[in-house]
Design a protein around this motif. Sequence first.
Motif, short mmCIF file in Angstrom:
data_model
loop_
_atom_site.label_atom_id
_atom_site.label_comp_id
_atom_site.label_asym_id
_atom_site.label_seq_id
_atom_site.Cartn_x
_atom_site.Cartn_y
_atom_site.Cartn_z
N LYS A 75 -49.86 52.22 15.04
CA LYS A 75 -48.58 52.54 15.71
C LYS A 75 -48.79 53.45 16.91
O LYS A 75 -48.31 53.19 18.00
N THR A 76 -49.51 54.56 16.65
CA THR A 76 -49.64 55.56 17.71
C THR A 76 -50.46 55.00 18.87
O THR A 76 -50.11 55.21 20.03
N ASP A 118 -43.95 61.85 14.11
CA ASP A 118 -44.78 61.77 12.90
C ASP A 118 -45.17 63.17 12.45
O ASP A 118 -46.12 63.76 12.96
N ASN A 174 -50.32 62.50 16.13
CA ASN A 174 -51.56 62.23 16.87
C ASN A 174 -51.34 61.98 18.35
O ASN A 174 -52.30 61.81 19.09
N ASP A 224 -42.64 57.47 18.39
CA ASP A 224 -43.74 57.09 17.49
C ASP A 224 -43.39 57.60 16.10
O ASP A 224 -43.31 58.80 15.86
#
Length: 359
Positions: A119-120, A143, A148, A224
């Motif tokens: 995802k990130t 997140d 991240n 995100d």
Amino acid sequence: MTDLLDIQAIQQALTPIVDPDRQKSIIDLNMVRDIAIKSNGVVSFTLLLNDPNSPKRDPLIQECKAAIKAIASVTDVWVKVIANSPTIATPASPTNALQGIEGVKYVLAISSGKGGVGKTSVAVNVAVALADMGAKVGILDADIYGPNVPVMLGMEAAQVKVVKAENGADVVEPAFNYGVKMISMAFLIAKDQPVVWRGPMLNGVIRQFLYQANWGELDYLIVDMPPGTGDAQLTLTQSVPLAGAVIVTTPQTVSLLDSRKGLKMFQNMGIPVLGIVENMSYFIPPDMPDKQYDIFGSGGGKKASDELGVDLLGCVPLEISLREGGDRGVPIVLGHPESASAKALREIAKAIAAKIQNP
Ligand SMILES: Nc1ncnc2c1ncn2[C@@H]1O[C@H](COP(=O)(O)OP(=O)(O)OP(=O)(O)O)[C@@H](O)[C@H]1O
Ligand SMILES: [Mg+2]
């Protein structure tokens, strides 16, 4: 009965229950308000009764509790009863509460049912690619468990700045790199500290990042998300009108099952799912860039989009340089723009922009 705990599932469970006086569904009569779901599975809601002292009150509450407890992941149900009054009897839809962000055209979520699918990596590269194409882009790292984005955008050392607005309110100043504004949960958490925040606190922080940040004029605000369908997803979907959600998946069947859950959550909330991105589709060895190995089998992306009934936005190969770029803080669309993954990610960014602008 569904095992996916969301507001719609609760409304569905309560729909068959009728108000004993009016013989109509308590949902249709808009007697159920303020449904909230805690991360520990406790569901609470307010029940509006014309006569809160009626002897029919307790059986009705018991009926509601039993219906909600039949949903697999519910641990307890709390009901608050208040008297109905003409002033609060106006129908309220969940979307009434949604509030846009001044200056921000489109908010989109990058999500998945499962962790570690990319995802990130997708969010960061899509953000940078859109900025590279001339769009004004922001990214909100929601997140809390593994924020991240700062590392992948080369902003690990950035500090969140809180400035005073003219009206005295605190405003969060985003960090900025590669043409992308960014605010991350990482700014609030000491490094290496486990995060133990519960729903309401997380909710407050996400809302602050959405509404009390100096995003300025943005074409796209990319969020995100943490993996799964938890508090962060709920807060986001209940706060801001989303232009769409992108679901990242990997080709394996298990990952697909998880993606289906992630997808369903957005669909239940009436949020358009723009499509899926299949990440780690195939492996390209760095010493033989013309070769590709279908580690998880071929055609997975197409199969996934058919099975899930949504468009396939693109397939990103597994490439060592993509991971290295993430670790170094130089997204692959900038670090290795000619690589197969950079090309795929740019196409995905274009597809997302096209879908948002022409839904
Ligand atoms: N296509 C790819 N090729 C090589 N490495 C990849 C690829 N996609 C992701 N990775 C690497 O896999 C790891 C997990 O990716 P990423 O952090 O983007 O996933 P995520 O879904 O955001 O994870 P989480 O659920 O923990 O937030 C990272 O080290 C990333 O660099
Ligand atoms: Mg992530």
